[in-house]
Design an enzyme around this catalytic site. Structure first.
Site, PDB file in Angstrom:
ATOM      1  N   GLU A  17      36.058  32.233  53.042  1.00 32.84           N
ATOM      2  CA  GLU A  17      36.019  31.613  54.380  1.00 32.84           C
ATOM      3  C   GLU A  17      34.777  32.126  55.133  1.00 32.84           C
ATOM      4  O   GLU A  17      34.620  33.327  55.371  1.00 32.84           O
ATOM      5  CB  GLU A  17      37.281  31.866  55.188  1.00 32.84           C
ATOM      6  CG  GLU A  17      38.506  31.146  54.657  1.00 32.84           C
ATOM      7  CD  GLU A  17      38.379  29.634  54.720  1.00 32.84           C
ATOM      8  OE1 GLU A  17      38.270  29.059  55.821  1.00 32.84           O
ATOM      9  OE2 GLU A  17      38.380  29.001  53.642  1.00 32.84           O
ATOM     10  N   SER A  18      33.916  31.178  55.525  1.00 31.30           N
ATOM     11  CA  SER A  18      32.595  31.546  56.049  1.00 31.30           C
ATOM     12  C   SER A  18      32.649  32.446  57.281  1.00 31.30           C
ATOM     13  O   SER A  18      31.886  33.413  57.380  1.00 31.30           O
ATOM     14  CB  SER A  18      31.789  30.280  56.375  1.00 31.30           C
ATOM     15  OG  SER A  18      32.435  29.484  57.352  1.00 31.30           O
ATOM     16  N   VAL A  50      33.722  26.904  48.671  1.00 30.50           N
ATOM     17  CA  VAL A  50      32.589  27.770  48.981  1.00 30.50           C
ATOM     18  C   VAL A  50      32.442  27.808  50.505  1.00 30.50           C
ATOM     19  O   VAL A  50      32.859  26.874  51.188  1.00 30.50           O
ATOM     20  CB  VAL A  50      31.281  27.253  48.320  1.00 30.50           C
ATOM     21  CG1 VAL A  50      31.380  27.347  46.817  1.00 30.50           C
ATOM     22  CG2 VAL A  50      30.926  25.839  48.767  1.00 30.50           C
ATOM     23  N   CYS A 101      26.770  22.203  51.277  1.00 31.29           N
ATOM     24  CA  CYS A 101      27.903  22.654  52.084  1.00 31.29           C
ATOM     25  C   CYS A 101      27.444  23.403  53.333  1.00 31.29           C
ATOM     26  O   CYS A 101      26.808  24.462  53.222  1.00 31.29           O
ATOM     27  CB  CYS A 101      28.819  23.545  51.242  1.00 31.29           C
ATOM     28  SG  CYS A 101      30.165  24.275  52.204  1.00 31.29           S
ATOM     29  N   LYS A 137      34.087  22.091  39.261  1.00 26.63           N
ATOM     30  CA  LYS A 137      34.099  23.549  39.444  1.00 26.63           C
ATOM     31  C   LYS A 137      34.295  24.265  38.110  1.00 26.63           C
ATOM     32  O   LYS A 137      35.068  23.795  37.261  1.00 26.63           O
ATOM     33  CB  LYS A 137      35.223  23.935  40.416  1.00 26.63           C
ATOM     34  CG  LYS A 137      35.037  23.352  41.807  1.00 26.63           C
ATOM     35  CD  LYS A 137      36.292  23.520  42.648  1.00 26.63           C
ATOM     36  CE  LYS A 137      36.187  22.705  43.922  1.00 26.63           C
ATOM     37  NZ  LYS A 137      37.446  22.680  44.667  1.00 26.63           N
TER      38      LYS A 137
END
Length: 221
Positions: free
Chosen positions: A64-65, A52, A12, A39
């Site tokens: 949320e990155s 993720v 990811c 998951k």
């Protein structure tokens, strides 16, 4: 046990962003790999979107990155990964938004779409976005420095880089690489690739070609 837990999936690119920030800041963390196709039960208690990356810091959850990365930059301020002036900070956030709303969608459409016309449109759009970065970021913000904001690396660099590490998959399956004429972007990518935080969690081009096979059918020779 570290006070930070990061829920990630190695393929990811969004999780890659946050792991890069953790590495750059030298933050100790526990890495928990999630199989996104299977998951674990209760994962949405940690990541309500079921995605993720997700971060647990003591009693706090963040997901949320882009939000995780700003959180880490505020809670662990050294080294700082955003410019100090309000206008430069605003510019950084504009570029992070550009990555999320324009660059990444074009990349994903090109890789995932089985439709040749959609692929061609996505190639043109992605080229346009790379040209915009070359002129507006490296032509106006970077000066002589290798990074988005010159000599100092920032969240913006780590926001974009995971997709550039995955470009070999795009080249392999869609015949689209980083154009030679974007010399500053190529220098930026080279500088990032040599950074300790990037090297520590880098994967090979073969890794991405293999892992992205299920998203794309190779171009016929």
């Amino acid at each position: 046990m570290a006070e930070i837990k990061i829920y990630s999936a190695v393929v990811c690119p969004y999780a890659h962003r946050s792991r890069l920030v953790l590495q750059e800041k030298g933050i100790e963390f526990d890495l928990i790999e999630i199989n996104l196709q299977n998951k674990p039960e209760g994962f949405t208690d940690i990541s309500p979107y079921g995605k993720v990356p997700a971060l647990v810091h003591g009693e706090n959850r963040v997901w949320e990155s882009a939000v995780i990365n700003e959180y880490l930059n505020e809670v662990f301020p050294n080294p700082p990964l955003l410019p100090s002036s309000p206008i430069a900070k605003a510019q950084a956030r504009i570029w992070i938004d550009f990555a999320n709303t324009r660059f990444v969608p074009a990349f994903s459409t090109l890789l995932r779409s089985p439709d040749i016309q959609q692929q061609e449109a996505a190639k043109q759009e992605l080229y346009k976005h790379l040209e915009f970065i070359e002129k507006e970021a490296f032509g106006k913000l970077s000066g002589e420095g290798p990074y988005w904001f010159g000599e100092s690396i920032s969240l913006v660099d780590f926001t974009f880089y995971p997709w550039f590490e995955r470009l070999p998959a795009l080249k392999h399956y869609r015949g689209f690489g980083l154009p030679e004429e974007f010399t500053r972007l190529r220098q930026w990518k080279k500088a990032l690739k040599q950074r300790d935080s990037v090297v520590a969690i880098a994967n090979s081009k073969e890794f991405y070609i293999e892992r992205y096979a299920r998203f794309a059918t190779p171009v016929a020779a």
